[in-house]
Design a protein around this motif. Structure first.
Motif, PDB file in Angstrom:
ATOM      1  N   PHE A 421       0.837  -1.202   0.000  1.00  0.00           N
ATOM      2  CA  PHE A 421       0.000   0.000   0.000  1.00  0.00           C
ATOM      3  C   PHE A 421       0.875   1.257   0.000  1.00  0.00           C
ATOM      4  CE2 PHE A 421      -1.634   3.258   2.971  1.00  0.00           C
ATOM      5  CZ  PHE A 421      -2.580   3.823   2.133  1.00  0.00           C
ATOM      6  N   LEU A 423       4.056   1.545  -0.965  1.00  0.00           N
ATOM      7  CA  LEU A 423       4.753   1.644  -2.245  1.00  0.00           C
ATOM      8  C   LEU A 423       3.812   2.186  -3.317  1.00  0.00           C
ATOM      9  CD1 LEU A 423       6.962  -1.572  -2.443  1.00  0.00           C
ATOM     10  CD2 LEU A 423       7.695   0.824  -2.321  1.00  0.00           C
ATOM     11  N   PHE A 424       2.601   1.612  -3.317  1.00  0.00           N
ATOM     12  CA  PHE A 424       1.610   2.024  -4.319  1.00  0.00           C
ATOM     13  C   PHE A 424       1.319   3.510  -4.190  1.00  0.00           C
ATOM     14  CE2 PHE A 424      -2.858   2.810  -5.331  1.00  0.00           C
ATOM     15  CZ  PHE A 424      -2.909   2.374  -6.645  1.00  0.00           C
ATOM     16  N   SER A 425       1.116   3.956  -2.928  1.00  0.00           N
ATOM     17  CA  SER A 425       0.778   5.366  -2.707  1.00  0.00           C
ATOM     18  C   SER A 425       1.932   6.257  -3.174  1.00  0.00           C
ATOM     19  CB  SER A 425       0.511   5.615  -1.224  1.00  0.00           C
ATOM     20  OG  SER A 425      -0.550   4.800  -0.790  1.00  0.00           O
ATOM     21  N   LEU A 427       4.336   5.640  -5.357  1.00  0.00           N
ATOM     22  CA  LEU A 427       4.472   5.657  -6.810  1.00  0.00           C
ATOM     23  C   LEU A 427       3.341   6.442  -7.462  1.00  0.00           C
ATOM     24  CD1 LEU A 427       5.740   2.042  -7.506  1.00  0.00           C
ATOM     25  CD2 LEU A 427       6.998   4.185  -7.674  1.00  0.00           C
ATOM     26  N   TRP A 428       2.143   6.245  -6.898  1.00  0.00           N
ATOM     27  CA  TRP A 428       0.973   6.955  -7.460  1.00  0.00           C
ATOM     28  C   TRP A 428       1.167   8.468  -7.363  1.00  0.00           C
ATOM     29  CZ3 TRP A 428      -3.562   5.354  -9.730  1.00  0.00           C
ATOM     30  CH2 TRP A 428      -4.594   6.296  -9.817  1.00  0.00           C
ATOM     31  N   LEU A 429       1.599   8.914  -6.170  1.00  0.00           N
ATOM     32  CA  LEU A 429       1.790  10.351  -5.998  1.00  0.00           C
ATOM     33  C   LEU A 429       2.924  10.852  -6.887  1.00  0.00           C
ATOM     34  CD1 LEU A 429       1.297  10.622  -2.153  1.00  0.00           C
ATOM     35  CD2 LEU A 429      -0.245  11.380  -3.964  1.00  0.00           C
ATOM     36  N   GLY A 431       3.859   9.593  -9.687  1.00  0.00           N
ATOM     37  CA  GLY A 431       3.343   9.601 -11.048  1.00  0.00           C
ATOM     38  C   GLY A 431       2.497  10.840 -11.305  1.00  0.00           C
ATOM     39  N   GLU A 432       1.734  11.247 -10.293  1.00  0.00           N
ATOM     40  CA  GLU A 432       0.860  12.402 -10.452  1.00  0.00           C
ATOM     41  C   GLU A 432       1.693  13.670 -10.673  1.00  0.00           C
ATOM     42  OE1 GLU A 432      -2.416  13.260  -7.427  1.00  0.00           O
ATOM     43  OE2 GLU A 432      -3.179  12.119  -9.127  1.00  0.00           O
TER      44      GLU A 432
END
Lengths: 447, 121
Positions: A421, A423-425, A427-429, A431-432
């Motif tokens: 979770f 890592l995902f957060s 990377l997501w941020l 990426g944004e």
């Protein structure tokens, strides 16, 4: 005033301790017809020699009272007035039952006549034959009348109460059929060839008639008892003697046709010893419980604890007048109950410590309010009862391992989900940010 | 569709799958693919834990429930994030911006993990 009386009683008790024989007291009230009092002089002398203080009272005397203000005046009462129909006001079947409640011991003699006492006997599960029908036996052949029967104790009789089983006991009186009450202690049974019948009118035909009526119709054979004990739940003892002559001087000195001396004196002594709480008297001095490897009791125990239960039991020694540790019980059980016994286990004696009984067991895997129960009831012996309440609780939050190796896949699953979770957060941020940086260029294309 | 022999049908199925895969690879944005890979990982983790529970031991049952429900709950949260940030669903989530959707997802996940770790030991 009351305290003074206590001190006096204690002083008297200490003084009499030297010759004391009974575990409950030495004062005895003897209710006997004055004209028959001399017939039992040997019996009375024997009691006095043992240290009992006898008080005589005629059945119709008003004093001394057997109980006053609900306090028993004597430790033991002997009712030898077996043919008396009218007693003083305070001697009634009901008052005798009250006496037993006050832990006074009774010896009650019966006769072939119907008296208030013979009406009390059925309350103790004793079924008496009709009035006027004594025990009769024509065996062995002898000069004495058929209603005077020599009885040699057998194995079926209470051998732990009767000290000498070799001599015949001469009996003249009424037998009792026994009900099913477990508190009955049959002390002496009638001989197998004896029966209850009218002395003169007891023809063979009448016997056959009564036999055909079955059950109640015939009092015969060795299932009849002639001397029967009864122990109440409180521990008071009452002995019903079918004929008062059993205690008489005449029968105590009698020599039988085969030259054997009568066993009556010794038997009367045995009856008194049992009834007056001299023999077969036990008590639980104390009980202990604790965890294995601990010494003191615990406020509460945890499920599956290893528990130790100890009971200390004493037996009264009438010769010393003292209580002595007793290790002779081999069939006692301990129950660990919550409504039902969850555990019922043997409570054996500890060989090295006299009087100590001990058992180690594992508490059930069940929490609740439990009781250690010792409930030992054997015919003739005083009843032992002890009940100690302890709570059993589940283990505390830190009382058992929380993280087990078997559960590692689950821990790994939860931890990996969390890491994924984060890592995902991240990377997501990231990426944004990247996307928004690119967006101005791309935005025109997309729209 | 005309009846076909079995190898032909399997070939068709393979073709259909290939087409689907290609369409997914080409027609899905990188962000959604990223979410899908996260969902795939959660699914695998859940399957592994469930298989361990069935085949080996469910003994600290609370640990199994915590571990398994963390994957399931995270899957649900991620799936809802995916549907909210999908540009195709713009009409349905007019009021929900992608930033707002991610904030919901993050908050829900943190609460979920809080419960999971409380229940784990």
């Amino acid at each position: 005033m009351f305290a003074l009386k206590r001190v006096l009683l204690l002083a008297v008790g200490l003084a009499s301790l030297v010759s004391a024989t009974s575990s409950t007291g030495n004062s005895v009230l003897v209710v006997v017809e004055p004209k028959r009092q001399d017939d039992f002089s040997m019996f009375f002398e024997g009691l006095k020699d043992q240290g009992y203080e006898l008080t005589f009272r005629q059945p119709k005397d008003e004093k001394p009272l057997i109980a006053e203000y609900d306090v028993a005046a004597f430790a033991h009462v002997v009712l030898l007035a077996s043919e008396t129909k009218n007693f003083a006001k305070d001697i009634t079947p009901q008052s005798l039952v009250d006496l037993l409640r006050l832990k006074t011991n009774l010896i009650i003699a019966l006769s072939t006549k119907q008296t208030p006492l013979s009406l009390l006997a059925p309350e103790f599960s004793l079924i008496l034959p009709p009035p006027g029908t004594p025990l009769i036996s024509y065996f062995p052949k002898r000069d004495e009348p058929a209603s005077l029967v020599p009885i040699t104790p057998t194995k079926r009789d209470a051998t732990q109460i009767i000290s000498d089983t070799s001599k015949p006991i001469w009996f003249s009186g009424v037998p009792q059929a026994l009900g099913s009450n477990p508190q009955l202690v049959p002390i002496l049974h009638a001989p197998a060839e004896s029966f209850a019948s009218e002395i003169d009118g007891g023809s063979a035909d009448a016997l056959v008639d009564s036999a055909e009526k079955g059950g109640e119709g015939l009092w015969a054979g060795s299932q009849l008892s002639v001397v029967t004990g009864f122990q109440t739940l409180d521990g008071a003892r009452v002995t019903w003697v079918g004929g008062v002559d059993l205690f008489s001087d005449e029968l105590a000195q009698k020599v039988g046709p085969d030259g054997l001396k009568s066993g009556n004196a010794a038997f009367a002594r045995d009856i008194v010893a049992w009834t007056f709480q001299e023999s077969l008297v036990l008590r639980i001095d104390k009980v202990e419980h604790h965890r294995v490897n601990e010494t003191g009791p615990s406020e509460l125990y945890t499920t599956n604890d290893e528990l130790v239960f100890n009971a200390y039991i004493s037996k009264f020694n009438p010769k010393q007048g003292s209580w002595e540790p007793y290790s002779g019980i081999n069939d006692m059980q301990l129950e660990f109950t919550m409504l039902d016994p969850h555990i019922r286990t043997a409570l054996p004696p500890v060989r090295s410590v006299p009087g100590k009984y001990s058992v180690t067991f594992r508490a059930p895997d069940r929490h609740g309010v439990f009781k250690f129960v010792v409930d030992y009831k054997r015919k003739g012996w005083s009843h032992l009862h002890s009940s100690v309440t302890v709570p059993i609780v589940p283990p505390r939050h830190d009382g058992y391992p929380r993280f087990l190796s078997a559960a590692w896949p689950y821990y790994a699953g939860a931890i990996s989900t969390s890491i994924a979770f984060f890592l995902f957060s991240a990377l997501w941020l990231a990426g944004e940010v990247r996307e928004s940086a690119k967006r101005p260029g791309k935005a025109g294309k997309a729209e | 569709m005309a009846p076909k022999s079995t190898p032909a049908s399997s070939e068709t199925a393979f073709n259909a799958f290939n087409t689907l895969w290609k369409a997914y690879r080409d027609g899905t944005s990188d962000r959604l693919k990223f979410i899908d890979s996260f969902l795939f990982f959660l699914m695998l983790s859940g399957i592994v834990q469930f298989a361990y529970c069935i085949l080996v031991s469910n003994f600290p049952y609370n640990a199994f429930l915590a571990g398994f429900s963390s994957t399931v709950g995270q899957f649900v949260l991620a799936a809802s994030l995916r549907s909210q940030v999908n540009p195709d669903n713009k009409d349905e989530f007019k009021d929900v911006s992608p930033e707002r959707a991610f904030a919901d997802f993050a908050l829900g996940s943190i609460v979920l993990h809080f419960f999971v770790y409380n229940f784990l030991g």
